[in-house]
Scaffold this active site. Structure first.
Site, PDB file in Angstrom:
ATOM      1  N   SER A   2       0.165   6.349   2.960  1.00  0.00           N
ATOM      2  CA  SER A   2       0.634   7.440   3.767  1.00  0.00           C
ATOM      3  C   SER A   2       2.015   8.046   3.416  1.00  0.00           C
ATOM      4  O   SER A   2       2.730   7.094   2.560  1.00  0.00           O
ATOM      5  CB  SER A   2       0.937   6.814   5.174  1.00  0.00           C
ATOM      6  OG  SER A   2      -0.309   6.432   5.826  1.00  0.00           O
ATOM      7  N   GLN A  41       0.924  -1.132   0.006  1.00  0.00           N
ATOM      8  CA  GLN A  41      -0.074  -0.027   0.112  1.00  0.00           C
ATOM      9  C   GLN A  41       0.875   1.390  -0.016  1.00  0.00           C
ATOM     10  O   GLN A  41       1.615   1.475   0.999  1.00  0.00           O
ATOM     11  CB  GLN A  41      -0.826   0.010   1.174  1.00  0.00           C
ATOM     12  CG  GLN A  41      -1.801   1.115   1.295  1.00  0.00           C
ATOM     13  CD  GLN A  41      -2.822   0.719   2.487  1.00  0.00           C
ATOM     14  OE1 GLN A  41      -2.378   0.439   3.677  1.00  0.00           O
ATOM     15  NE2 GLN A  41      -3.933   1.745   2.555  1.00  0.00           N
ATOM     16  N   GLY A  42       0.540   2.105  -0.959  1.00  0.00           N
ATOM     17  CA  GLY A  42       1.425   3.474  -0.997  1.00  0.00           C
ATOM     18  C   GLY A  42       0.338   4.555  -0.855  1.00  0.00           C
ATOM     19  O   GLY A  42      -0.011   5.354  -1.714  1.00  0.00           O
ATOM     20  N   GLU A  97     -11.650  -1.500   4.747  1.00  0.00           N
ATOM     21  CA  GLU A  97     -10.400  -2.365   5.642  1.00  0.00           C
ATOM     22  C   GLU A  97     -10.932  -2.295   7.060  1.00  0.00           C
ATOM     23  O   GLU A  97     -10.786  -3.088   7.852  1.00  0.00           O
ATOM     24  CB  GLU A  97      -9.332  -1.125   5.436  1.00  0.00           C
ATOM     25  CG  GLU A  97      -8.251  -1.754   6.391  1.00  0.00           C
ATOM     26  CD  GLU A  97      -6.982  -0.578   6.240  1.00  0.00           C
ATOM     27  OE1 GLU A  97      -7.053   0.414   5.641  1.00  0.00           O
ATOM     28  OE2 GLU A  97      -6.183  -0.704   6.879  1.00  0.00           O
ATOM     29  N   SER A 107      -6.674   6.404  12.259  1.00  0.00           N
ATOM     30  CA  SER A 107      -6.618   6.373  13.751  1.00  0.00           C
ATOM     31  C   SER A 107      -7.697   6.350  14.442  1.00  0.00           C
ATOM     32  O   SER A 107      -8.836   6.556  14.022  1.00  0.00           O
ATOM     33  CB  SER A 107      -5.507   7.602  14.353  1.00  0.00           C
ATOM     34  OG  SER A 107      -6.378   8.837  14.456  1.00  0.00           O
ATOM     35  N   ASN A 108      -7.863   5.686  15.947  1.00  0.00           N
ATOM     36  CA  ASN A 108      -8.988   5.843  16.627  1.00  0.00           C
ATOM     37  C   ASN A 108      -9.555   7.130  16.705  1.00  0.00           C
ATOM     38  O   ASN A 108     -10.565   7.095  16.929  1.00  0.00           O
ATOM     39  CB  ASN A 108      -8.561   4.987  17.812  1.00  0.00           C
ATOM     40  CG  ASN A 108      -8.638   3.486  17.427  1.00  0.00           C
ATOM     41  OD1 ASN A 108      -8.508   3.035  16.434  1.00  0.00           O
ATOM     42  ND2 ASN A 108      -8.466   2.851  18.685  1.00  0.00           N
ATOM     43  N   GLU A 109      -8.543   8.012  16.932  1.00  0.00           N
ATOM     44  CA  GLU A 109      -9.086   9.446  16.867  1.00  0.00           C
ATOM     45  C   GLU A 109      -9.799   9.852  15.600  1.00  0.00           C
ATOM     46  O   GLU A 109     -11.041  10.486  15.724  1.00  0.00           O
ATOM     47  CB  GLU A 109      -7.887  10.565  17.012  1.00  0.00           C
ATOM     48  CG  GLU A 109      -7.494  10.251  18.536  1.00  0.00           C
ATOM     49  CD  GLU A 109      -6.861   9.058  18.850  1.00  0.00           C
ATOM     50  OE1 GLU A 109      -5.801   8.540  17.876  1.00  0.00           O
ATOM     51  OE2 GLU A 109      -6.815   8.584  19.978  1.00  0.00           O
TER      52      GLU A 109
END
Lengths: 383, 391
Positions: free
Chosen positions: B129, B126-127, B244, B376-378
């Site tokens: 981030s 995966q490209g 995902e 992220s969970n945030e």
């Protein structure tokens, strides 16, 4: 597998929502709580008209044959509207006692009157030293000619001063905490030797101390085997835990909805406070907590009919644990996110919080169920 | 409402379990239990076994190798694989780029790539981030400029998991720098062997080498490797990320780990006093078991809702948040069962006689990533606040 409600179940949920909107708004609820009885026979009659007082009883006994899902639907609605009527105690719990403990003759004598809303029958099973241990029974039942004599003190009897009759747990044999030797006895509130002292509770309801001094009852007053009442009490407790979990979910849902609405409309620093990320994330955590509790209330509801005692009780303990944790978080945060307004007696959220808090005090609190579940072989592997 | 599995579903679960018992090599299962890495050859061989059974890509359309199972069967299958435990197929191919290709790709792309993803002929990475684009993914700077029938890609990707094995990488690149950030991004399929692609490993705190930086230096990508429309890549990326999230409850893995914790805590291999006799430990364990059951029920609810309209539920954010938290908490408890010996940093290979503690603390360290990646969970909390609560 499906989570869909049937057409009848949807209608039941709709009719309850309409009833609550029409005739049980928060103002009326508060006025009822302020009366000495803390409940309203008129509301009870409305619930009877809706078919609720006979809901969980078999049609053959004079009820409407509702199951655990119907009970869940009713309890969620009762939670949302903070109804103080003793449906949980006088219909769900007592209903389970009668279904699992009483013979058909006894049921035929009691169920039609309960279903009609004419008989308020509640369980008097608490004792000061027992906390949530159902087997801890000091009240004595002594055999006499043609019946029994009862002596002792039962506490925290739900709406005890308003009840017509009680199902009293009393010891017919064994020592104070022995699982064998507990009998269940039907006792009239007005019988000679019965004295009742009522207390207000933080959630707007009433409980009573019920003192039994040389109260005599006939042999026909016994429900089931006079030495083996405990399994009946345990079964009823399990079924009621599923119901009260659904009530807590209804309350949490209402608290979350009210809080989100407030975040959207309350303006500080020139903007709606719901635009602040720290409050958004807190509300998101409340949402997660409510949904996790809802999942476990559903699981408990589906486990009500489980015949294996340990499997069933594990489901109830797990549900009560999740509900306790979620309820504490959601209730506290609903107050915090509202700020000062939620501290006032006039605002509903504080009362939602208080009922959530008191739900933990019934049928075993977080520590009680965690200790019990921790002493078993746990949930993994238990399908 | 009926939460019981049907007889057919129960029989299906048994069929999957029997297949796993007969087909998963004992050495692979042991590695999975101990949290050791499965190497490329092992995963390829296992994927081929699944593929031969017709179960490598159950959730894909039937014409591309899918099974036509409903969401409940797919959930049962995943649950059985995870709790056995057996390896899951390479998610970058089967769960991420595969669905993007069969949903948005050209017919030629489908024919060329999908069969090779299904049997792991091609290893994908995966490209997305970049060093400067993490949670704010749309701020990515990697550029792709059209030059005749090629795109020329320049830039840098970060946190590329298992890129060291990869044949292909799917890349988000900026193709319109003047547009709003989300509207100038395209989705490209890039051959890792292309001149100008350089991979540099990044070591993680657990001591492992699973992530990499990938540098693109005037990499020429044939125009036919653009997925869907130019500048619509952000839509495809959101589709991919939502898919995902749905796989991230990982209930089966947590269940298997909790089972292992209970066994080790009952009879610790070092002969120590059983942690299970400690009431505080027992309480921590059952608290996690309750969370596991609640998550499992929530997952069933999300799946049941999915059956309605086929779209992923925003409630899938719950699965990501609670799933990752439970994985982290259970890895913490597993490390704690191991006591002081958890301090030893084992490599991935070899046998130094204290195998039962292998992967304990390392897995705990490694799994901190779960609440960071995949949004992220945030970020998940912000999704719940906006998409569900309307804040």
């Amino acid at each position: 597998m499906n989570f869909d409600l049937s057409e009848e179940q949807r209608l039941l949920a709709d009719s309850l929502a309409k009833w609550a909107a029409r005739s049980y708004d928060f103002d009326r609820r508060q006025k009822i709580c302020a009366t000495p009885e803390g409940r309203s026979p008129a509301v009870w009659a409305e619930l009877a008209d809706l078919g609720l007082t006979g809901l969980p009883f078999a049609e053959a006994d004079g009820g409407y044959g509702g199951g655990p899902v119907e009970t869940m639907i009713v309890m969620e609605a009762i939670g949302r509207a903070l109804v103080t009527e003793p449906w949980l105690d006088a219909v769900v719990f007592t209903g389970a006692l009668l279904r699992h403990g009483a013979d058909s003759e006894r049921r035929a004598a009691l169920v039609p009157a309960i279903a009609a809303g004419e008989l308020l029958l509640v369980a008097a099973i608490g004792e000061p030293q027992a906390r949530w241990t159902l087997a801890d029974v000091a009240t004595r039942a002594t055999p006499i000619a043609g019946g029994w004599r009862l002596d002792g003190v039962k506490t925290l009897v739900p709406h005890g001063a308003a009840a017509d009759r009680f199902v009293v747990s009393a010891r017919t044999g064994g020592d104070r905490t022995s699982p064998i030797g507990i009998g269940l006895f039907l006792v009239d509130r007005t019988a000679p030797g019965v004295s009742v002292v009522s207390h207000e509770t933080h959630d707007g309801g009433r409980v009573a101390d019920v003192r039994l001094d040389e109260v005599t009852v006939a042999a026909e007053a016994v429900i089931g085997d006079p030495a083996r009442g405990l399994p009946i009490l345990e079964r009823a407790t399990d079924e009621t835990i599923a119901a009260i979990s659904a009530e807590a979910v209804g309350i949490m849902d209402e608290a979350l909805k009210t809080t989100v609405e407030y975040l959207k409309t309350r303006v500080q620093f020139g903007r709606a406070i719901g635009s602040f990320q720290v409050l958004q994330h807190r509300a998101a955590d409340m949402f997660v907590a409510v949904e996790q509790a809802r999942s476990m209330a559903l699981w408990a509801t589906m486990s009500v009919g489980e015949e294996d005692v340990v499997t069933r009780r594990k489901a109830m303990a797990a549900a009560k644990i999740q509900v306790a944790k979620s309820a504490r978080f959601v209730g506290q945060q609903a107050i915090q996110l509202h700020g000062g307004i939620a501290m006032t007696w006039e605002y509903k959220v504080g009362h939602l919080f208080k009922r959530l808090t008191m739900i933990d005090k019934r049928f075993g609190d977080l520590d009680h169920h965690l200790d019990w579940l921790a002493a078993t072989d746990g949930l993994v592997g238990a399908a | 409402m009926d939460l019981r599995f049907t007889d057919d579903e129960i029989a299906f679960r048994r069929e999957v379990r029997d297949f796993l018992r007969a087909s998963v090599p004992a050495a692979i299962r042991a590695k999975m239990i101990e949290g050791r890495k499965i190497d490329r050859d092992e995963l390829t061989a296992w994927t081929r076994t699944l593929h031969a059974r017709g179960w490598a890509v159950p959730h894909w359309p039937v014409e591309w190798g899918g099974t036509g199972w409903d969401p409940i069967r797919r959930m049962i299958f995943r649950d059985e694989i995870q709790s056995f435990p057996a390896p899951e197929t390479l998610s970058f191919g089967t769960a991420m780029v595969g669905p993007v290709i069969y949903t948005f790709g050209s017919q030629a792309q489908k024919q060329r790539f999908l069969p090779r993803i299904a049997d792991l002929t091609d290893w994908w990475c995966q490209g997305f981030s970049e060093p400067g684009a993490g949670s704010d993914l749309a701020s990515l700077k990697t550029r792709a400029v059209r030059d005749g029938d090629h795109w020329v890609v320049n830039g840098q990707k970060a946190w590329t998991t298992l890129g060291q094995h990869a044949d292909w990488i799917f890349v988000l690149a900026r193709t319109d720098p003047k547009a709003k950030p989300q509207e100038g991004i395209s989705f490209l399929l890039v051959d890792m062997k292309s001149p100008g692609v350089t991979l540099v490993p990044t070591r993680t705190i657990d001591g492992g080498w699973e992530i990499n930086e990938v540098f693109f230096d005037d990499v020429r990508v044939p125009a036919e490797n653009l997925v869907g429309e130019e500048n619509k890549g952000w839509d495809y990326a959101k589709f991919l990320l939502t898919n995902e999230r749905n796989g991230q409850a990982r209930v089966g893995i947590s269940k298997a780990r909790l089972k292992r914790i209970r066994e080790l805590a009952d009879f610790p291999p070092d002969g120590a006093v059983a942690p299970l006799r400690n009431p505080a430990f027992r309480r921590r364990l059952v608290e996690l078991e309750v969370e596991m059951r609640a998550l499992e029920m929530t997952q069933l609810r999300v799946i049941a809702a999915e059956r309605g309209d086929g779209k992923p539920d925003p409630a899938s954010s719950i699965l990501k948040i609670r799933g990752s938290e439970l994985m982290q908490a259970s890895s913490e408890l597993l490390m704690d069962v191991m006591g002081p010996a958890a301090a030893i940093a084992h490599g991935d290979d070899g046998d130094d006689g204290v195998d039962w503690t292998r992967g304990g603390a390392a897995t705990y360290f490694n799994l901190r990533k779960l609440s960071i990646y995949g949004g992220s969970n945030e970020i998940q909390r912000s999704i719940i606040a906006k998409a569900i609560l309307g804040l």
